[in-house]
Scaffold this motif. Structure first.
Motif, PDB file in Angstrom:
ATOM      1  N   GLY A 116       0.786  -1.236   0.000  1.00 34.82           N
ATOM      2  CA  GLY A 116       0.000   0.000   0.000  1.00 34.82           C
ATOM      3  C   GLY A 116       0.814   1.279   0.000  1.00 34.82           C
ATOM      4  N   ILE A 117       2.036   1.233  -0.535  1.00 31.83           N
ATOM      5  CA  ILE A 117       2.848   2.463  -0.612  1.00 31.83           C
ATOM      6  C   ILE A 117       2.379   3.295  -1.807  1.00 31.83           C
ATOM      7  N   ALA A 132      -1.670   7.756 -12.229  1.00 32.13           N
ATOM      8  CA  ALA A 132      -1.257   6.389 -12.527  1.00 32.13           C
ATOM      9  C   ALA A 132      -2.480   5.536 -12.822  1.00 32.13           C
ATOM     10  N   SER A 133      -2.250   4.435 -13.522  1.00 33.82           N
ATOM     11  CA  SER A 133      -3.325   3.468 -13.750  1.00 33.82           C
ATOM     12  C   SER A 133      -3.892   3.012 -12.408  1.00 33.82           C
ATOM     13  N   THR A 134      -5.191   2.689 -12.398  1.00 30.47           N
ATOM     14  CA  THR A 134      -5.898   2.404 -11.149  1.00 30.47           C
ATOM     15  C   THR A 134      -5.189   1.366 -10.283  1.00 30.47           C
ATOM     16  N   ASP A 135      -4.687   0.295 -10.903  1.00 29.88           N
ATOM     17  CA  ASP A 135      -4.084  -0.790 -10.119  1.00 29.88           C
ATOM     18  C   ASP A 135      -2.603  -0.548  -9.832  1.00 29.88           C
ATOM     19  N   GLU A 136      -2.102   0.640 -10.195  1.00 33.89           N
ATOM     20  CA  GLU A 136      -0.685   0.932  -9.983  1.00 33.89           C
ATOM     21  C   GLU A 136      -0.459   2.200  -9.153  1.00 33.89           C
ATOM     22  N   PRO A 175       9.864   4.455 -14.710  1.00 30.61           N
ATOM     23  CA  PRO A 175      10.458   3.655 -13.629  1.00 30.61           C
ATOM     24  C   PRO A 175      10.115   4.217 -12.246  1.00 30.61           C
ATOM     25  N   VAL A 176      10.001   3.299 -11.300  1.00 31.03           N
ATOM     26  CA  VAL A 176       9.689   3.657  -9.912  1.00 31.03           C
ATOM     27  C   VAL A 176      10.972   3.659  -9.089  1.00 31.03           C
ATOM     28  N   ILE A 194       5.554   1.813 -13.725  1.00 33.22           N
ATOM     29  CA  ILE A 194       4.110   1.897 -13.765  1.00 33.22           C
ATOM     30  C   ILE A 194       3.685   2.737 -14.974  1.00 33.22           C
ATOM     31  N   THR A 195       2.395   2.643 -15.323  1.00 31.24           N
ATOM     32  CA  THR A 195       1.842   3.431 -16.426  1.00 31.24           C
ATOM     33  C   THR A 195       1.231   4.714 -15.857  1.00 31.24           C
ATOM     34  N   VAL A 196       1.619   5.845 -16.454  1.00 31.09           N
ATOM     35  CA  VAL A 196       1.128   7.148 -16.007  1.00 31.09           C
ATOM     36  C   VAL A 196       0.487   7.877 -17.188  1.00 31.09           C
ATOM     37  N   ASN A 197      -0.692   8.411 -16.951  1.00 31.33           N
ATOM     38  CA  ASN A 197      -1.386   9.226 -17.959  1.00 31.33           C
ATOM     39  C   ASN A 197      -1.209  10.704 -17.604  1.00 31.33           C
ATOM     40  N   ILE A 198      -0.688  11.474 -18.542  1.00 27.81           N
ATOM     41  CA  ILE A 198      -0.480  12.904 -18.347  1.00 27.81           C
ATOM     42  C   ILE A 198      -1.432  13.662 -19.264  1.00 27.81           C
TER      43      ILE A 198
END
Length: 199
Positions: A116-117, A132-136, A175-176, A194-198
């Motif tokens: 949960g970070i 970020a995507s919902t699950d990420e 990258p994380v 992770i996938t990020v939408n901007i």
């Protein structure tokens, strides 16, 4: 008798140097590099020099929060004492101390997982938003270190971030990076990107 072309060189010269420039007093922070020997972890690490007076340009010093002592622990498997240089960054003219003695004690490596970070972002242009995507939006992190070290780390002192510098509108895999409040502990994200939408 007259001596001609004689150069007199004193055996000793006394001089007083006054350092007259802007300065700040900063803590010394150990920055660990390299990988310990398999199964080993840092139980404790201490620096003989705790604080340093740093002289230089005001605009540079006002941005500094610490002076680094870089410690290479690559392959380390037993207790060790070593002398390392303090890092003098560009814009710094003088350090009141240039070296420090580092004492490292070594223990057995253990690990634990925290979940949960929340993943936060940095360096996004002010006219854009990112999600970020919902699950990420949260990730799990594996902590590695001695038992005492990993148990001392609180969940709210583990930080996961993605750097969005230079990115415009669109969808990106980024990258994380994970850090902790305890330099003895290695933090490894279970998701390295992770996938990020901007937009």
């Amino acid at each position: 008798n007259r001596l001609v072309n004689v150069e007199v060189v004193p055996s000793r010269i006394s001089a007083q140097v006054t350092i007259d420039s802007y300065h700040v007093n900063l803590p010394v922070k150990t920055a660990i590099t390299g990988n310990m020997a398999s199964g080993k972890a840092i139980a404790s690490i201490t620096s003989s020099v705790k604080n340093v007076d740093v002289y230089g340009d005001k605009d540079v010093l006002d941005k500094l929060t610490e002076v680094e002592a870089r410690v290479n622990v690559d392959g380390l498997s037993e207790n060790k004492q070593l002398s390392v240089d303090l890092v003098k960054v560009n814009g710094v003219r003088y350090l009141s101390e240039t070296k420090t003695n580092i004492n490292i004690t070594v223990g057995e490596e253990e690990q634990r997982e925290i979940t949960g970070i929340i993943v936060s972002h940095t360096n996004l242009s002010s006219d854009l938003t990112a999600q970020a995507s919902t699950d990420e939006r949260t990730i799990s992190v594996i902590l590695k270190g001695t038992k005492d070290a990993i148990n001392s780390v609180q969940d709210n002192t583990v930080y996961a971030t993605v750097d969005l510098a230079g990115l415009g509108k669109g969808t990106y895999k980024v990258p994380v990076t994970v850090t902790t409040s305890d330099e003895r502990v290695i933090a490894i994200p279970t998701k390295t990107e992770i996938t990020v939408n901007i937009h």
